[in-house]
Design an enzyme around this catalytic site. Structure first.
Site, PDB file in Angstrom:
ATOM      1  N   ASP A 224       0.826  -1.228   0.000  1.00 52.04           N
ATOM      2  CA  ASP A 224       0.000   0.000   0.000  1.00 52.04           C
ATOM      3  C   ASP A 224       0.851   1.265   0.000  1.00 52.04           C
ATOM      4  OD1 ASP A 224       0.730  -0.469   2.691  1.00 52.04           O
ATOM      5  OD2 ASP A 224      -1.286  -0.071   3.510  1.00 52.04           O
TER       6      ASP A 224
ATOM      7  N   SER B 171     -12.869   1.395  28.005  1.00 58.86           N
ATOM      8  CA  SER B 171     -12.647   0.149  27.267  1.00 58.86           C
ATOM      9  C   SER B 171     -13.064  -1.020  28.145  1.00 58.86           C
ATOM     10  CB  SER B 171     -11.166   0.015  26.896  1.00 58.86           C
ATOM     11  OG  SER B 171     -10.860  -1.352  26.686  1.00 58.86           O
TER      12      SER B 171
ATOM     13  N   GLY C  19      -2.404  -8.648  13.832  1.00 67.09           N
ATOM     14  CA  GLY C  19      -2.303  -8.361  12.397  1.00 67.09           C
ATOM     15  C   GLY C  19      -3.642  -8.299  11.697  1.00 67.09           C
TER      16      GLY C  19
ATOM     17  N   SER D  78      -6.892  -4.275  14.618  1.00 58.40           N
ATOM     18  CA  SER D  78      -7.786  -3.742  15.633  1.00 58.40           C
ATOM     19  C   SER D  78      -7.572  -2.233  15.741  1.00 58.40           C
ATOM     20  CB  SER D  78      -7.509  -4.411  16.981  1.00 58.40           C
ATOM     21  OG  SER D  78      -6.142  -4.352  17.291  1.00 58.40           O
ATOM     22  N   SER D  79      -6.371  -1.771  15.412  1.00 54.46           N
ATOM     23  CA  SER D  79      -6.094  -0.336  15.520  1.00 54.46           C
ATOM     24  C   SER D  79      -6.906   0.469  14.504  1.00 54.46           C
ATOM     25  CB  SER D  79      -4.597  -0.053  15.361  1.00 54.46           C
ATOM     26  OG  SER D  79      -4.102  -0.668  14.210  1.00 54.46           O
TER      27      SER D  79
ATOM     28  N   ASP E  57      -5.423  -0.621   5.615  1.00 56.96           N
ATOM     29  CA  ASP E  57      -6.240  -1.092   6.735  1.00 56.96           C
ATOM     30  C   ASP E  57      -7.474  -0.219   6.921  1.00 56.96           C
ATOM     31  OD1 ASP E  57      -4.100  -2.735   6.958  1.00 56.96           O
ATOM     32  OD2 ASP E  57      -3.370  -1.946   8.866  1.00 56.96           O
TER      33      ASP E  57
ATOM     34  N   TYR F 182       8.874  -1.781  10.599  1.00 54.53           N
ATOM     35  CA  TYR F 182       7.913  -1.338   9.581  1.00 54.53           C
ATOM     36  C   TYR F 182       8.404  -0.028   8.959  1.00 54.53           C
ATOM     37  CZ  TYR F 182       3.480  -0.239   7.343  1.00 54.53           C
ATOM     38  OH  TYR F 182       2.516   0.054   6.400  1.00 54.53           O
TER      39      TYR F 182
HETATM   40  C1  GLA Z   1       0.106  -2.848   8.377  1.00 54.50           C
HETATM   41  C2  GLA Z   1      -0.138  -1.423   7.872  1.00 54.50           C
HETATM   42  C3  GLA Z   1      -0.724  -1.418   6.463  1.00 54.50           C
HETATM   43  C4  GLA Z   1       0.074  -2.324   5.519  1.00 54.50           C
HETATM   44  C5  GLA Z   1       0.338  -3.675   6.154  1.00 54.50           C
HETATM   45  C6  GLA Z   1       1.278  -4.519   5.320  1.00 54.50           C
HETATM   46  O1  GLA Z   1      -1.110  -3.522   8.562  1.00 54.50           O
HETATM   47  O2  GLA Z   1      -1.010  -0.749   8.735  1.00 54.50           O
HETATM   48  O3  GLA Z   1      -0.784  -0.114   5.980  1.00 54.50           O
HETATM   49  O4  GLA Z   1       1.261  -1.695   5.118  1.00 54.50           O
HETATM   50  O5  GLA Z   1       0.899  -3.568   7.452  1.00 54.50           O
HETATM   51  O6  GLA Z   1       0.712  -4.834   4.097  1.00 54.50           O
END
Ligand code: GLA
Length: 375
Positions: free
Chosen positions: A26, A57, A113, A116-117, A161, A211
């Protein structure tokens, strides 16, 4: 705030997301294939006629108070998803938010992964938008939620996401062009296979720092390639053959990152073609190839995820398997024949526990709608 007798004015449901293929693509301007899922966060809102917001929460059994005149980062990570969103709404529409109470309850596992964020950010944004009739569009909500993550959480994430969480549609994948934000809805028909997520229940603390390092490495690769080929604006536009010209020119690591990105974007488009022709076997093979790239070239996997993917290779009832999301822990996504799901989970959980002494969580998901007001 009375938690047990809370009279909400608005209820929002905001889902997690999966991604079939197109990982770490992305922020490189290419194509991804995510979907919203049936697991979600529920957020209940009520105005409180003040300039303070009270957020509770249920999962953390903790609450915090926000002064709308003092939207600053918190030392508590989850609070930043809320604070960041309010901050950015306030930037776009100053003084549009007043005090409110909000109760959050989630059945999305954290740090796994499945985003949730983004579910939380977009749920807050949509709820506040409805509560105060601010008039933000979906695209504004998507972008400001992403910006919240950049400025308040510190992960320089892409747009996938938040886009999938807001725009998801039941039983459909989104083939999203992350440069133009145009998307095509693709029917998600894997019958007789179903999607099984395997949560490794590990979340290595490299996730956020590495990341951002990957983003920088991609930028370095792109700038080097642009010196010779200024026409490429994104790494995903550079054909594999052109990337290969830079073997031995770019440092090996940077070269590997660029090669992965170029291959993965192509793979995603190819995978969609296979899916449209109902060629599930070749679709699954591309999912395995994606994992290989993430493991060896992009280096965002980990032993636990590699182990799970490798285990599935000897099972002829698994079409494809790979790590999903940012990496360094979280879930693998697997396409498993529906008649074999129990056998699959039993076998793989036992072998995972034997190897790592950690219990696996399996999550059966279906594809659901994006963030919406349910009452
Ligand atoms: C996380 C990031 C996304 C994307 C993925 C990997 O989820 O929030 O923007 O880069 O990693 O594809």
């Amino acid at each position: 705030m009375d938690i047990n007798d809370f009279k909400s004015e608005i209820i929002i449901e905001s889902p997690g997301r999966i991604n079939l293929i197109g990982e770490h693509i992305d922020y490189n301007g290419g194509h991804v294939l995510p979907a919203a899922i049936d697991k979600k966060i529920t957020l209940k809102f009520r105005k409180n006629n003040s300039k303070l917001c009270q957020i509770y929460s249920k999962n953390f059994k903790s609450s915090f108070t926000i002064d709308l005149h003092k939207l600053e980062r918190s030392a508590v990570e989850w609070q930043n998803f809320v604070l960041g969103v309010l901050y950015h709404i306030n930037n776009i529409r100053p003084e549009s938010i007043d005090g409110f109470n909000c109760i959050i309850e989630s059945n999305l596992p954290l740090g796994s992964g499945i985003s949730s964020s983004a579910a939380l950010e977009c749920g807050i944004a949509k709820g506040v938008n409805e509560l105060f009739k601010i008039g933000l569009t979906d695209i504004q909500i998507i972008k400001l939620s992403r910006d919240a993550e950049h400025t308040f959480v510190g992960t320089k994430c892409g747009i996938m996401d938040q886009f999938a969480v807001v725009k998801g549609q039941k039983d459909h994948l989104l083939l999203l062009n992350c440069e133009t934000l145009n998307y095509e809805l693709i029917k998600a028909d894997f019958n007789p296979y179903i999607i099984v997520l395997l949560n490794t229940n590990v979340s290595h603390n490299l996730a956020s720092s590495e990341y951002n390092v990957r983003r920088d490495e991609c930028q370095t690769a792109l700038e080097a390639i642009q010196k010779k080929y200024p026409k490429y604006r994104h790494l995903t536009e550079v054909p594999v053959s052109v990337v290969k010209e830079f073997k031995g020119v770019l440092p090996q690591k940077i070269y590997n990152r660029a090669l992965y990105v170029s291959q993965e974007n192509k793979r995603t488009l190819k995978a969609v073609k296979k899916l449209k022709k109902n060629n599930l076997v070749e679709f699954g093979e591309l999912i395995y190839k994606s994992h290989e790239g993430l493991q060896n070239l992009y280096e965002v996997s980990c032993n636990e995820m590699d182990f799970l993917v490798k285990q599935t290779k000897k099972m002829d009832y698994v079409l494809g398997s790979r790590m999903m999301g940012g990496g360094f822990g979280g879930c693998t996504i697997n396409l498993v024949h529906r008649d074999k799901v129990n056998e699959f989970i039993e076998y793989i959980s036992a072998s995972y526990e034997e190897k790592f002494n950690i219990q696996l969580t399996s999550i059966l998901t279906t594809i659901g709608d994006g963030t919406k007001k349910v009452s």
